[in-house]
Design an enzyme around this catalytic site. Structure first.
Site, PDB file in Angstrom:
ATOM      1  N   THR A  28      30.761   7.002 -38.759  1.00  0.00           N
ATOM      2  CA  THR A  28      30.038   7.783 -39.762  1.00  0.00           C
ATOM      3  C   THR A  28      28.536   7.823 -39.490  1.00  0.00           C
ATOM      4  OG1 THR A  28      29.796   5.889 -41.247  1.00  0.00           O
ATOM      5  CG2 THR A  28      31.776   7.238 -41.513  1.00  0.00           C
ATOM      6  N   ASP A  29      27.892   8.818 -40.090  1.00  0.00           N
ATOM      7  CA  ASP A  29      26.443   8.932 -39.976  1.00  0.00           C
ATOM      8  C   ASP A  29      25.785   8.424 -41.264  1.00  0.00           C
ATOM      9  OD1 ASP A  29      26.738  10.961 -41.868  1.00  0.00           O
ATOM     10  OD2 ASP A  29      26.474  12.572 -40.421  1.00  0.00           O
ATOM     11  N   LEU A  30      24.507   8.640 -41.413  1.00  0.00           N
ATOM     12  CA  LEU A  30      23.782   8.129 -42.575  1.00  0.00           C
ATOM     13  C   LEU A  30      24.262   8.710 -43.904  1.00  0.00           C
ATOM     14  CD1 LEU A  30      20.145   7.980 -41.180  1.00  0.00           C
ATOM     15  CD2 LEU A  30      21.697   6.066 -41.624  1.00  0.00           C
TER      16      LEU A  30
END
Length: 152
Positions: A28-30
């Site tokens: 996942t990203d931020l």
């Protein structure tokens, strides 16, 4: 190593290959959704395992100095986000067989919802980097897997 200790390779349902994936924090990203490039990783793993299960030995071909598959064309469309801990399914279908390559349609789903879909063309390339005709046995395997629209 015991069978139950082997990595999961997915399975064929008719001509359709199905490969389960879990979303981990590292995917996942931020914003908490799967980073866009990771869908390509899921699809690559599914394609590699699909070929292995079908009887196409990419490693032996590469180690014999006969070449390797390379992505020649890729079109991807993102439809909805996947999130941490989602259980996903990558569905791969052979759409077209060519002398040096194959076109594979892939979807990444969460349940019945399509999150991403791609059409990937892979081509066998010689060590020189030029396209090379696939072995006849591989072409026969792909022909037997061409999508006829019978699975879900």
């Amino acid at each position: 190593m015991r069978d139950e200790d082997q990595p999961q390779a997915g399975r064929f349902l008719g001509a359709e290959h199905r490969f389960a994936v879990r979303v981990y924090f590292e995917d996942t990203d931020l914003s908490g959704v799967v980073y866009h490039a990771n869908y390509l990783r899921y699809m690559e793993r599914a394609r590699s395992d699909m070929l292995r299960l079908a009887g196409i030995d990419q490693r032996a071909t590469h180690e014999a100095g006969e070449g390797a598959y390379a992505v020649a064309d890729l079109a991807i469309r993102y439809r909805a986000p996947a999130r941490l801990d989602d259980a996903l399914l990558v569905v791969s279908r052979v759409m077209q067989v060519r002398a040096a390559g194959v076109v594979i349609h892939q979807t990444v789903r969460r349940g019945s919802l399509v999150l991403a879909e791609a059409e990937v063309t892979v081509a066998l390339v010689a060590p020189s980097g030029r396209p090379k005709r696939q072995p006849a046995a591989w072409t026969d395997i792909y022909q037997s897997l061409i999508w006829q629209g019978t699975n879900s």
